[in-house]
Design a protein around this motif. Structure first.
Motif, mmCIF file in Angstrom:
data_model
loop_
_atom_site.group_PDB
_atom_site.id
_atom_site.type_symbol
_atom_site.label_atom_id
_atom_site.label_comp_id
_atom_site.label_asym_id
_atom_site.label_seq_id
_atom_site.Cartn_x
_atom_site.Cartn_y
_atom_site.Cartn_z
ATOM 1 N N LEU A 1 1.016 -1.225 -0.110
ATOM 2 C CA LEU A 1 0.124 -0.229 -0.031
ATOM 3 C C LEU A 1 0.696 1.323 -0.164
ATOM 4 N N ARG A 2 0.704 1.934 -0.901
ATOM 5 C CA ARG A 2 1.453 3.381 -0.888
ATOM 6 C C ARG A 2 0.516 4.454 -0.985
ATOM 7 N N GLN A 3 1.144 5.985 -0.497
ATOM 8 C CA GLN A 3 -0.219 7.038 0.165
ATOM 9 C C GLN A 3 0.766 7.816 -1.012
ATOM 10 N N ASP A 4 0.226 8.472 -1.560
ATOM 11 C CA ASP A 4 0.717 9.854 -2.730
ATOM 12 C C ASP A 4 0.431 10.591 -1.649
ATOM 13 N N PRO A 5 1.961 11.442 -1.402
ATOM 14 C CA PRO A 5 2.106 12.153 -0.749
ATOM 15 C C PRO A 5 1.184 13.918 -1.073
ATOM 16 N N VAL A 6 0.646 14.192 -2.043
ATOM 17 C CA VAL A 6 -0.290 15.352 -2.051
ATOM 18 C C VAL A 6 -1.478 14.899 -1.486
ATOM 19 N N THR A 7 -2.321 14.334 -2.022
ATOM 20 C CA THR A 7 -3.594 14.070 -2.071
ATOM 21 C C THR A 7 -3.504 13.080 -0.789
ATOM 22 N N GLY A 8 -2.357 12.460 -0.424
ATOM 23 C CA GLY A 8 -2.929 11.047 0.824
ATOM 24 C C GLY A 8 -3.978 9.701 0.140
ATOM 25 N N ARG A 9 -4.170 9.881 -1.018
ATOM 26 C CA ARG A 9 -4.855 8.887 -1.079
ATOM 27 C C ARG A 9 -3.863 7.442 -1.718
ATOM 28 N N TRP A 10 -4.362 6.524 -0.435
ATOM 29 C CA TRP A 10 -3.625 5.113 -1.147
ATOM 30 C C TRP A 10 -4.129 4.173 -2.380
ATOM 31 N N GLY B 1 -15.276 1.311 -6.471
ATOM 32 C CA GLY B 1 -16.024 1.880 -4.936
ATOM 33 C C GLY B 1 -15.492 1.700 -3.733
ATOM 34 N N THR B 2 -14.136 2.433 -3.959
ATOM 35 C CA THR B 2 -13.437 2.135 -2.917
ATOM 36 C C THR B 2 -12.455 3.558 -2.771
ATOM 37 N N GLN B 3 -12.067 4.225 -4.743
ATOM 38 C CA GLN B 3 -11.691 4.841 -5.305
ATOM 39 C C GLN B 3 -9.858 4.293 -4.433
ATOM 40 N N ILE B 4 -10.168 3.033 -4.412
ATOM 41 C CA ILE B 4 -8.097 2.674 -4.089
ATOM 42 C C ILE B 4 -8.456 2.099 -5.525
ATOM 43 N N MET B 5 -6.931 2.474 -6.351
ATOM 44 C CA MET B 5 -6.582 1.788 -7.620
ATOM 45 C C MET B 5 -5.745 0.782 -7.161
ATOM 46 N N ILE B 6 -5.963 -0.405 -7.955
ATOM 47 C CA ILE B 6 -4.748 -1.588 -7.892
ATOM 48 C C ILE B 6 -4.231 -1.372 -8.772
ATOM 49 N N ASN B 7 -2.192 -1.289 -8.617
ATOM 50 C CA ASN B 7 -1.812 -1.112 -9.752
ATOM 51 C C ASN B 7 -0.607 -2.428 -10.268
#
Ligand SMILES: [Zn+2]
Ligand SMILES: [Zn+2]
Ligand SMILES: [Zn+2]
Length: 330
Positions: free
Chosen positions: A4-13, A312-318
């Protein structure tokens, strides 16, 4: 190895869940063709200027007339706009909230040539295109009803494009979109707690390790962001801190053109001419102070689709770690 990585700008995971050993060829897809039309039928080809609304701006030969051939870049209002300067009046809405879709929706036709894609354009012509972006951005942003100007390129059928003749779109919006508000909020928080710009910090960190840097020149860095949402997502970061795209200087425009060309060429060469989306994130033009924001561009090929988990979660799986993406694109 999932992470799990967090975007330093938006805080999204995001979830980075690499598919082991996937080779570049396996990312290649045969892009679906857009409905084929001939140059005679194409509303963006020279000779068909009457098929678009009258032009609002053009780079054209000195002796040529508006809405006639002789142009190199042409800006016209979208024939089917999402936002309009004369929006239809509203009926009573009772308890639900709505407002008139006032705004601008313009098309920038990149070239008189029907089949000239961005990476095939000579850099000097790409410079002209960015100059047109800047000019329209200043013009639309000077309308006191406009709060945000959004510049985009959709290329290929998977990107949402409907016409194959290369073009960009410029939107003037009566509000600051949510996606940008997330970046503004995160940038403000970072600047208040760490006393510096999050993007300037990111530039420094990425240049230190270089493991996610795809390309670099004097004024720009093309980097696969640490918390990439999509495979081969690339951010184009100006090295000089400035909140607004329209402050970009002449020498910087040349480097930006070169960077865009490099990234799209890498996509075309390594991923087999994929569809892609490109957009610019810049400070709103609503009169507030956004000194803590740092404009940039984002680009990603449309080679993965979103499922119910992502929607549904706005969490992307890359499935492609950004470090691997840079290896494969280099
Ligand atoms: Zn055309
Ligand atoms: Zn900065
Ligand atoms: Zn952004």
């Amino acid at each position: 190895m999932q992470e799990l990585r967090q975007d330093p700008v938006t805080g999204r995971w995001v979830v980075i869940a690499p598919i082991r050993g996937k080779r570049p060829k396996e990312y290649e897809q045969t892009p679906k063709p857009l409905p084929s039309i001939t140059a005679e039928e194409c509303p963006f080809c020279p000779g068909n200027e009457h098929l678009t609304p009258p032009e609002v701006y053009a780079v054209r030969d000195v002796d040529s007339e508006p809405d006639k051939p002789g142009w190199q870049i042409r800006v016209v209002p979208n024939k089917f706009p999402a936002f309009s300067q004369n929006p239809s009046p509203l009926n009573d809405s009772h308890s639900f909230i709505k407002r008139a879709a006032f705004g601008y929706h313009e098309v920038v036709i990149h070239s008189p040539r029907h089949d000239e894609e961005i990476s095939a354009m000579p850099v000097e012509r790409l410079v002209k295109l960015i100059e047109v972006y800047k000019l329209r951005c200043v013009q639309i942003g000077s309308d006191p009803n406009i709060k945000y100007v959004h510049i985009i390129v959709n290329h290929g059928v998977e990107s949402g494009a409907s016409l194959e003749h290369a073009h960009s779109q410029i939107f003037g919006l009566p509000l600051v979109p949510e996606g940008l508000q997330d970046e503004l909020g995160g940038s403000l928080w970072f600047s208040q707690s760490k006393e510096r710009c999050v993007f300037c910090w990111m530039l420094e960190e990425e240049m230190k390790t270089g493991q996610r840097v795809l390309f670099e020149n004097t004024h720009f860095l093309a980097v696969a962001p640490f918390a990439s949402r999509f495979p081969f997502e690339i951010w184009l970061l100006p090295k000089r801190h400035s909140p607004s795209f329209e402050t970009v200087k002449q020498g910087e425009i040349g480097d930006l053109a070169h960077t865009i060309s490099k990234v799209i060429s890498a996509y075309n060469c390594k991923l087999g001419n994929p569809s892609y989306n490109f957009f610019i994130h810049t400070a709103p033009c609503d009169g507030s102070d956004y000194h803590y924001f740092h404009w940039h561009a984002e680009v990603f090929p449309r080679i993965s689709s979103l499922g119910a988990f992502e929607l549904g979660t706005q969490i992307m799986i890359n499935p492609t770690a950004p470090e691997r993406a840079v290896e494969l694109l280099s």
